[in-house]
Enzyme design. Structure first.
Site, PDB file in Angstrom:
ATOM      1  N   GLY A  40       0.827  -1.204   0.000  1.00 34.56           N
ATOM      2  CA  GLY A  40       0.000   0.000   0.000  1.00 34.56           C
ATOM      3  C   GLY A  40       0.863   1.256   0.000  1.00 34.56           C
ATOM      4  O   GLY A  40       1.387   1.642  -1.040  1.00 34.56           O
ATOM      5  N   SER A 112       6.363  -4.638  -1.956  1.00 39.68           N
ATOM      6  CA  SER A 112       6.034  -3.274  -2.357  1.00 39.68           C
ATOM      7  C   SER A 112       6.266  -2.336  -1.169  1.00 39.68           C
ATOM      8  O   SER A 112       7.375  -2.306  -0.628  1.00 39.68           O
ATOM      9  CB  SER A 112       4.603  -3.227  -2.886  1.00 39.68           C
ATOM     10  OG  SER A 112       4.330  -2.015  -3.524  1.00 39.68           O
ATOM     11  N   TRP A 113       5.270  -1.565  -0.730  1.00 42.79           N
ATOM     12  CA  TRP A 113       5.446  -0.773   0.490  1.00 42.79           C
ATOM     13  C   TRP A 113       5.901  -1.660   1.636  1.00 42.79           C
ATOM     14  O   TRP A 113       6.699  -1.242   2.482  1.00 42.79           O
ATOM     15  CB  TRP A 113       4.157  -0.044   0.865  1.00 42.79           C
ATOM     16  CG  TRP A 113       4.026   0.233   2.335  1.00 42.79           C
ATOM     17  CD1 TRP A 113       3.186  -0.381   3.217  1.00 42.79           C
ATOM     18  CD2 TRP A 113       4.793   1.171   3.107  1.00 42.79           C
ATOM     19  NE1 TRP A 113       3.368   0.107   4.489  1.00 42.79           N
ATOM     20  CE2 TRP A 113       4.348   1.064   4.450  1.00 42.79           C
ATOM     21  CE3 TRP A 113       5.804   2.066   2.806  1.00 42.79           C
ATOM     22  CZ2 TRP A 113       4.876   1.841   5.479  1.00 42.79           C
ATOM     23  CZ3 TRP A 113       6.345   2.850   3.833  1.00 42.79           C
ATOM     24  CH2 TRP A 113       5.874   2.735   5.147  1.00 42.79           C
ATOM     25  N   ASP A 264       8.243  -5.255 -13.784  1.00 42.80           N
ATOM     26  CA  ASP A 264       7.623  -4.502 -12.695  1.00 42.80           C
ATOM     27  C   ASP A 264       7.875  -3.016 -12.942  1.00 42.80           C
ATOM     28  O   ASP A 264       8.995  -2.527 -12.787  1.00 42.80           O
ATOM     29  CB  ASP A 264       8.217  -4.930 -11.350  1.00 42.80           C
ATOM     30  CG  ASP A 264       7.501  -4.319 -10.157  1.00 42.80           C
ATOM     31  OD1 ASP A 264       6.871  -3.251 -10.321  1.00 42.80           O
ATOM     32  OD2 ASP A 264       7.574  -4.912  -9.067  1.00 42.80           O
ATOM     33  N   HIS A 292       4.460  -6.138 -11.319  1.00 39.35           N
ATOM     34  CA  HIS A 292       4.352  -5.809  -9.890  1.00 39.35           C
ATOM     35  C   HIS A 292       3.247  -6.613  -9.219  1.00 39.35           C
ATOM     36  O   HIS A 292       3.337  -6.896  -8.023  1.00 39.35           O
ATOM     37  CB  HIS A 292       4.082  -4.314  -9.721  1.00 39.35           C
ATOM     38  CG  HIS A 292       4.226  -3.831  -8.314  1.00 39.35           C
ATOM     39  ND1 HIS A 292       5.450  -3.641  -7.706  1.00 39.35           N
ATOM     40  CD2 HIS A 292       3.295  -3.488  -7.377  1.00 39.35           C
ATOM     41  CE1 HIS A 292       5.276  -3.217  -6.472  1.00 39.35           C
ATOM     42  NE2 HIS A 292       3.975  -3.106  -6.242  1.00 39.35           N
TER      43      HIS A 292
END
Length: 310
Positions: A40, A112-113, A264, A292
């Site tokens: 996120g 990711s985050w 990605d 991604h």
């Protein structure tokens, strides 16, 4: 990947500032502890993460970060104040969760985050991490945020970027959307959340997809996600420059696997390459034809890593 299993324990943990974070454990109670950091920020955890671990070998801990998923209060409510939702608050929450579960050390997995948060946690609490697996890698540098949210990625997604940024002729796109998402008019807030989440739906995939990903079709989910992401991005993820990249050298003792799709675009392979170069002993796994959006290819490589750390 392993079949999804149901958690055997769930709860809400009070972490301060009026926040309760949802957590769950699955797998084997006596197994090797593992913690997942979701993306996120604001995505919340999902059953997909449980499939990354051998349920016989691992005690898997998932949690929803502040103000998203099943944590409360929820950022879909405009009254929810995000000022106490920062990277530093989340790191303290993770330590409180670890202590409450009686865990000394755990394998950390983040995407990711979640790769930023996992790296930040490992650098702040290295003695609490046994191994680490990061995917869709980013180290939280301002240049990485500008690539994704301030026009860099537009060269590959011009139509989608025009839809997001075309109505922001002057100023910073992120600041403008953060303002709209806090507007007193519900219609303005809703339109801003949908426009933001259309961008977030298109760019994880190659070729890009049109419309909203299924998760964003829940308006409360979309609103919370957009509010939290813009809150973090406009504050540079509450980090100082390339501090996490510079700090990676101190983790040379820590077994680490970095997994990244060659296609990605949200987290370009160069992010993972830079971190790999800065992190002595880390292993970089490049997944050809993967983007991604973490699916079976990326998931399979994560499983290969977690199986190796059993």
């Amino acid at each position: 990947m392993y079949p999804a299993i149901e958690p055997y324990e769930t709860g809400l943990l009070e972490v301060g500032d009026g926040n309760l974070i949802y957590w769950e454990t699955s797998g084997t109670p006596s197994g090797k502890p593992a913690l997942v950091m979701h993306g996120g920020p604001g995505s919340g955890c999902s059953p997909w993460f449980r499939r990354l671990f051998d349920p016989v070998a691992y005690r898997v801990v998932l949690f929803d970060q502040r103000s998203c998923g099943r944590s409360r209060p929820h950022a879909s409510d405009p009254a929810t104040d995000l000022r106490s939702n920062t990277t530093q608050h989340l790191l303290r929450d993770i330590e409180r969760l670890r202590e409450s579960l009686g865990i000394e050390r755990w394998l950390v997995v983040g995407g990711s985050w979640g790769s930023v948060l996992g790296l930040a946690y490992a650098e702040a609490h290295a003695q609490r991490v046994s191994e680490i697996v990061l995917f869709g890698v980013t180290s939280g540098r301002r240049s990485e945020l500008d690539w994704l949210f301030r026009g860099g990625l537009a060269r590959f997604f011009p139509q989608q970027w025009e839809r997001l940024a075309g109505a922001v002729p002057d100023g910073d796109v992120v600041d403008e959307y953060a303002r709209r998402l806090d507007d007193p008019d519900p219609a303005i807030r809703s339109a801003a959340a949908e426009d933001w989440c259309r961008w977030e739906s298109a760019t994880p995939h190659w070729p890009p997809r049109d419309g909203l990903d299924p998760r964003f079709q829940d308006p409360d989910y979309a609103m919370a996600f957009a509010r939290i992401v813009t809150h973090y991005v406009r504050h540079d993820l509450f980090l100082e420059g390339d501090e996490l990249l510079r700090g990676a050298r101190a983790l040379a003792h820590l077994p680490a696997t970095l997994v990244n799709g060659r296609l990605d675009f949200q987290s370009p392979l160069k992010n993972a390459w830079d971190l790999h170069r800065a992190w002595p002993g880390s292993q970089l796994v490049v997944v050809d034809e993967a983007s991604h959006a973490a699916g079976e290819r990326i998931g399979g490589e994560i499983v290969r890593a977690t199986d190796g750390f059993r």
